[in-house]
Scaffold this motif. Structure first.
Motif, PDB file in Angstrom:
ATOM      1  N   ASP A  99      -1.741   3.077  20.090  1.00 50.14           N
ATOM      2  CA  ASP A  99      -0.992   2.109  19.290  1.00 50.14           C
ATOM      3  C   ASP A  99       0.230   1.568  20.024  1.00 50.14           C
ATOM      4  OD1 ASP A  99       0.401   4.411  19.384  1.00 50.14           O
ATOM      5  OD2 ASP A  99       0.491   4.775  17.225  1.00 50.14           O
ATOM      6  N   GLY A 100       0.345   1.870  21.288  1.00 55.83           N
ATOM      7  CA  GLY A 100       1.456   1.339  22.084  1.00 55.83           C
ATOM      8  C   GLY A 100       2.667   2.245  22.131  1.00 55.83           C
ATOM      9  N   VAL A 101       2.656   3.365  21.418  1.00 53.07           N
ATOM     10  CA  VAL A 101       3.813   4.269  21.446  1.00 53.07           C
ATOM     11  C   VAL A 101       3.953   4.882  22.844  1.00 53.07           C
ATOM     12  CG1 VAL A 101       4.664   6.503  20.571  1.00 53.07           C
ATOM     13  CG2 VAL A 101       3.928   4.720  18.988  1.00 53.07           C
ATOM     14  N   TYR A 132       0.742  13.097  17.543  1.00 54.49           N
ATOM     15  CA  TYR A 132      -0.591  12.708  18.024  1.00 54.49           C
ATOM     16  C   TYR A 132      -1.399  13.939  18.441  1.00 54.49           C
ATOM     17  CZ  TYR A 132       1.403   8.059  18.080  1.00 54.49           C
ATOM     18  OH  TYR A 132       2.000   6.879  17.709  1.00 54.49           O
ATOM     19  N   PRO A 133      -2.720  13.862  18.308  1.00 56.34           N
ATOM     20  CA  PRO A 133      -3.559  15.029  18.654  1.00 56.34           C
ATOM     21  C   PRO A 133      -3.756  15.170  20.168  1.00 56.34           C
ATOM     22  CG  PRO A 133      -4.938  13.238  17.844  1.00 56.34           C
ATOM     23  CD  PRO A 133      -3.527  12.727  17.775  1.00 56.34           C
ATOM     24  N   ASP A 158      -7.334  15.293  22.094  1.00 51.89           N
ATOM     25  CA  ASP A 158      -8.170  15.880  21.052  1.00 51.89           C
ATOM     26  C   ASP A 158      -8.382  14.914  19.884  1.00 51.89           C
ATOM     27  OD1 ASP A 158      -9.665  18.061  20.182  1.00 51.89           O
ATOM     28  OD2 ASP A 158      -8.063  18.739  18.858  1.00 51.89           O
ATOM     29  N   GLY A 159      -7.963  13.658  20.081  1.00 57.48           N
ATOM     30  CA  GLY A 159      -8.058  12.692  18.981  1.00 57.48           C
ATOM     31  C   GLY A 159      -9.278  11.804  19.091  1.00 57.48           C
ATOM     32  N   LYS A 160      -9.247  10.724  18.315  1.00 53.23           N
ATOM     33  CA  LYS A 160     -10.400   9.809  18.293  1.00 53.23           C
ATOM     34  C   LYS A 160     -10.086   8.506  19.020  1.00 53.23           C
ATOM     35  CE  LYS A 160     -12.731  11.519  14.174  1.00 53.23           C
ATOM     36  NZ  LYS A 160     -11.863  12.547  13.613  1.00 53.23           N
ATOM     37  N   LYS A 161      -8.854   8.423  19.532  1.00 53.98           N
ATOM     38  CA  LYS A 161      -8.439   7.192  20.215  1.00 53.98           C
ATOM     39  C   LYS A 161      -8.062   7.514  21.664  1.00 53.98           C
ATOM     40  CE  LYS A 161      -8.507   4.441  16.601  1.00 53.98           C
ATOM     41  NZ  LYS A 161      -7.697   4.714  15.480  1.00 53.98           N
ATOM     42  N   ASN A 162      -8.051   6.468  22.494  1.00 46.08           N
ATOM     43  CA  ASN A 162      -7.689   6.694  23.904  1.00 46.08           C
ATOM     44  C   ASN A 162      -6.213   7.050  24.058  1.00 46.08           C
ATOM     45  OD1 ASN A 162     -10.248   5.900  24.328  1.00 46.08           O
ATOM     46  ND2 ASN A 162      -9.748   4.108  25.585  1.00 46.08           N
ATOM     47  N   PRO A 278     -11.475   9.893  23.927  1.00 47.04           N
ATOM     48  CA  PRO A 278     -11.458  11.017  22.992  1.00 47.04           C
ATOM     49  C   PRO A 278     -12.199  12.221  23.572  1.00 47.04           C
ATOM     50  CG  PRO A 278     -11.940   8.992  21.838  1.00 47.04           C
ATOM     51  CD  PRO A 278     -11.888   8.647  23.288  1.00 47.04           C
ATOM     52  N   LYS A 279     -11.573  13.389  23.450  1.00 50.77           N
ATOM     53  CA  LYS A 279     -12.117  14.686  23.887  1.00 50.77           C
ATOM     54  C   LYS A 279     -12.135  14.859  25.404  1.00 50.77           C
ATOM     55  CE  LYS A 279     -12.723  15.644  19.650  1.00 50.77           C
ATOM     56  NZ  LYS A 279     -11.629  16.359  18.995  1.00 50.77           N
ATOM     57  N   GLN A 280     -11.499  13.977  26.102  1.00 49.95           N
ATOM     58  CA  GLN A 280     -11.411  14.180  27.556  1.00 49.95           C
ATOM     59  C   GLN A 280     -10.103  14.869  27.912  1.00 49.95           C
ATOM     60  OE1 GLN A 280     -12.078  10.328  29.403  1.00 49.95           O
ATOM     61  NE2 GLN A 280     -14.182  10.922  29.858  1.00 49.95           N
ATOM     62  N   LYS A 281     -10.098  15.456  29.110  1.00 44.84           N
ATOM     63  CA  LYS A 281      -8.864  16.094  29.558  1.00 44.84           C
ATOM     64  C   LYS A 281      -8.623  15.780  31.028  1.00 44.84           C
ATOM     65  CE  LYS A 281     -11.255  20.461  30.343  1.00 44.84           C
ATOM     66  NZ  LYS A 281     -11.328  21.871  30.030  1.00 44.84           N
ATOM     67  N   LEU A 282      -7.383  15.958  31.434  1.00 44.85           N
ATOM     68  CA  LEU A 282      -7.001  15.741  32.828  1.00 44.85           C
ATOM     69  C   LEU A 282      -6.280  16.987  33.312  1.00 44.85           C
ATOM     70  CD1 LEU A 282      -6.827  13.445  35.052  1.00 44.85           C
ATOM     71  CD2 LEU A 282      -4.483  13.152  34.301  1.00 44.85           C
ATOM     72  N   GLN A 283      -6.779  17.509  34.411  1.00 47.75           N
ATOM     73  CA  GLN A 283      -6.198  18.749  34.961  1.00 47.75           C
ATOM     74  C   GLN A 283      -5.433  18.411  36.233  1.00 47.75           C
ATOM     75  OE1 GLN A 283      -7.777  22.402  34.462  1.00 47.75           O
ATOM     76  NE2 GLN A 283      -5.880  22.968  35.515  1.00 47.75           N
ATOM     77  N   THR A 284      -4.198  18.878  36.328  1.00 50.48           N
ATOM     78  CA  THR A 284      -3.420  18.601  37.550  1.00 50.48           C
ATOM     79  C   THR A 284      -3.787  19.614  38.631  1.00 50.48           C
ATOM     80  OG1 THR A 284      -1.566  20.137  37.184  1.00 50.48           O
ATOM     81  CG2 THR A 284      -1.443  17.959  36.105  1.00 50.48           C
TER      82      THR A 284
END
Ligand code: DGJ
Length: 734
Positions: A99-101, A132-133, A158-162, A278-284
């Motif tokens: 949502d631009g936040v 946000y999730p 963990d949400g439904k949006k990017n 949604p449901k993706q993750k990024l590992q450093t």
């Protein structure tokens, strides 16, 4: 990117380290060091302490003085400061929501602790945005014996949006002292890892790379941070970090208005926004952290112990002495050139022959750096009997055989470039800019990953006698862009390239666990723990002049051990610098690392021949001490008095190898003296000079026995006053 399979409930089963003043106290500990965090549900996690273990950490209470008068802000440092709330510092995390936040406010969810094995304990502290999730897991793996803590972070949508990850660091370290001294390592081709120490002043100092490949050629992601004075060898508080990542990195040192130093380290956020579906993750990547209250010598020994065990292939195996063909033959060889080199190498007692660049390409033969990369078939004109013939020849001479590849690259003059233009890194319709006449293959593309893996596989399959690969990479990224990635995800390139490279390395290591691999990128252009863990050693620099190597190896060996430091004796005048330096000096410097030669062995004649043969014999004598021992730096070449010395001490303190070098002319009346270190003060040691040229001793008390205490308090003297004099001593317990 994989779907997330974790269970949020897992973190609700909190493993409690202790409570204090209603706060949960979380400890990440090694044998001697500890990080302490305090946490309350739905609040921030506070970074309380990182340093030597406390006598009793169970009674830990917060310092409780940190207030910011005009902002209502609690200035206690957070474990992982995100952009949002009252954070004015460079953030460890910056997200943009669907949502631009632009802001994130993290709160504590729970933690989990797991014993991975007898030496490693994993702690995961879970945070979540208040609204946000999005979860942020801060991982620590604490290596008990080596006093190393590896920190990394996972951002989970963990949400439904990017969610867009604009910036995510691997670690954040807040420090508070009277002054801060940063040691970082800069340079260029043939001058890598030059130490620079500076006192930090208010503001932000950033050390970074945006080169994508060869990221450590001009800056290194390894640093030392000394409190209240310049870093000393055996005293003083020093924090250290080394990012295990072979891509763009950024280390930021922000000296803020409170007088605190905020250290962020991780992937470089430059043009690197990562979109999480949604449901993706990024590992450093992991930041490899350690600390010492006894100076940087201990920091180095922590890193060396840890890397021999966890960040290097076969760290418990002696390395062979190598003759590499590059400076002896370059592209100009035929079969006889190489077999002659092998014949001569064997006479010296060398144990492996490595055929460098120039052996491949037929339609576009690799007779220079302008053609052939990508076409990994043996050049039938130069080598009509193939690689198998050469490898068998080597083995018959008692040598192992290795070969060079540069599989990430392609010359425009090659079959590969003509066949797969879509595999080349490029920026839309812009010109593809060559560097060393070559282009970069796009490892974000799985087909390119397959090609690179298959190249390795096919090259190794040319002979069952290939036991070593030199993996080179001779350009970096410019005009970035990928035909494979979607237009929205072009900024994923930097991350996906490195992940693509690591997935190829993983496949190679799964299939070839025993093969030795050298990490090379125009010399030390890819010297980081992320890549090193797949390799056996690294080529520290294309500069083989020992005078320059003393500085390059001093920097490299601050973090990376001698066993992995390929150091080759080359010819005189030196091909990179034109310097003419004595053969003994060249050998003595190379013997502080993994000794090798890089010249035409037939050119070593007369006295030099006998000396070189003996030097190789002497190296075999001290090799286990150099390769497995503890490094004690004695005199830094940066001290500007024109001497440099160091020693390796075996773990049981029964043997040591001492090296001293004169880097300039010293006035006739000045003389060299040095106190040793790391020995057992209660034991007696015989001191024998080795690697002697033409009967000329630099140490007059040869084979005398000294007490360890005496050697460390009084020291030894040597006659090494002329430019490029040097001395090697073997010190053995009696
Ligand atoms: C750069 C490497 O650092 C050198 O050692 C050599 O392998 C050349 N590339 C070959 O092209």
């Amino acid at each position: 990117m994989k779907r997330i399979t974790f269970c949020v409930l897992f973190f609700c089963a909190i493993s409690i380290s202790g409570f204090s003043q209603g706060k949960e106290i979380i400890k990440v500990e090694t044998n001697d060091l500890i990080m302490i965090f305090s946490a309350s549900k739905n609040e921030n996690v506070i970074f309380e302490y990182w340093g030597d273990k406390l006598n009793d950490a169970s009674v830990f209470v917060s310092k409780g003085f940190r207030s910011q008068p005009d902002s209502n802000k609690d200035s206690s440092p957070q474990i992982f400061p995100a952009y949002g709330g009252k954070l004015y510092l460079n953030p460890a995390l910056r997200l943009t929501y669907h949502d631009g936040v632009l802001t994130t406010e993290l709160e504590y969810v729970g933690m989990d602790k797991k014993t991975l094995d007898e030496n490693r304990i994993e702690t995961v502290i879970r945070l979540k945005d208040k609204i946000y999730p999005v979860f942020v897991d801060v991982h620590f793996v604490a290596y008990q014996k080596e006093n190393i803590i590896c920190q990394s972070v996972t951002v989970i949508n963990d949400g439904k949006k990017n969610v867009s990850v604009e910036n995510v660091a691997s670690s954040y370290i807040p420090l508070h002292a009277q002054s801060y001294y940063l040691t970082h390592f800069h340079g260029t081709w043939a001058a890598e890892m030059q130490l620079k120490e500076e006192k930090l002043t208010p503001g932000v100092k950033i050390i970074e790379s945006k080169k994508g490949v060869r990221t450590t050629q001009s800056e290194s992601p390894s640093f030392l941070l000394s409190l209240n004075g310049p870093a000393q060898e055996n005293s003083g508080e020093i924090y250290a970090g080394s990012l295990a990542w072979s891509g763009n990195f950024a280390l930021s040192f922000e000296f803020d208005e409170r007088g605190m130093l905020n250290i962020l380290g991780g992937m470089n956020p430059f043009a690197s926004t990562y979109h999480l579906l949604p449901k993706q993750k990024l590992q450093t990547p992991e930041m490899v952290l350690t600390y010492s209250s006894n100076g940087k010598g201990q920091i180095t020994r922590n890193y060396h112990d840890w890397s021999r065990k966890y960040a290097l292939q076969h760290g418990d195996k002696i390395r062979p002495i190598i003759l590499n063909s590059w400076e002896g033959a370059y592209f100009n060889f035929d079969e006889k050139t190489l077999t002659d080199m092998m014949d001569n190498a064997a006479k010296f007692g060398i144990e492996m022959f490595v055929l460098d660049d120039g052996w491949f390409g037929n339609k576009y033969p690799r007779n220079g750096d302008n053609a052939g990369l990508g076409d990994w078939q043996v050049n039938a004109k130069k080598l009509p009997h193939g690689i198998n013939y050469l490898a068998d020849y080597a083995v018959a001479k008692g040598l192992k055989f290795g070969i060079w590849i540069e599989p990430e690259m392609v010359n425009p003059e090659s079959d590969l470039a003509k066949k797969h233009p879509e595999w080349v890194v490029k920026s839309g319709a812009r010109d593809i800019l060559p560097m060393r006449n070559q282009w970069l293959l796009d490892l974000s593309n799985p087909l390119v990953q397959d090609f690179v893996f298959n190249t390795f596989d096919q090259v190794v399959s040319m002979s069952h006698n290939i036991s070593y690969i030199k993996w080179d990479a001779n350009r970096h990224v410019d005009n970035v862009g990928s035909d494979y990635l979607s237009k929205e995800n072009q900024t994923h390139f930097w991350y996906d390239y490195v992940k693509g490279l690591y997935s190829v390395y993983d496949r190679i290591r799964a299939k070839y666990p025993d093969i030795e691999i050298q990490l090379c990128s125009s010399g030390g252009g890819r010297l980081d723990f992320g890549a090193l863990k797949y390799h056996d050693e690294f080529w520290a620099s294309d500069n083989t002049s020992p005078l320059n190597r003393i500085f390059i190896q001093y920097g490299s060996n601050t973090f990376f051990p001698a066993i992995a430091t390929a150091a080759h004796v080359s010819t005189s005048p030196n091909h990179q610098t034109g310097q003419m330096l004595p053969l003994k000096f060249r050998f003595d410097v190379a013997m502080t690392g993994r000794l090798g030669m890089e010249l035409q062995p037939k050119d070593i004649i007369g006295d030099d021949y006998e000396f070189a043969k003996n030097a190789i014999k002497d190296y075999k004598l001290i090799r286990p001490i150099v390769q497995f021992g503890d490094l004690y730096r004695l005199i830094s070449p940066y001290d500007e008095n024109g001497w440099s010395s160091l020693m390796y001490v075996s773990k049981d303190k029964k043997q040591a190898a001492f090296f001293a070098f004169s880097l300039k002319y010293h006035d006739r009346t000045t003389f060299f003296e040095n106190k040793l270190n790391g020995l057992d003060p209660t034991k007696n040691y015989k001191v024998t000079e080795i690697n002697i040229k033409s009967g000329h001793h630099s140490f007059s008390n040869n084979e005398k026995v000294y007490n360890g205490d005496y050697l460390m308090k009084v020291g030894l003297g040597m006659n090494i006053g002329n430019p490029f004099d040097s001395s090697v001593l073997l010190i053995e317990q009696q």
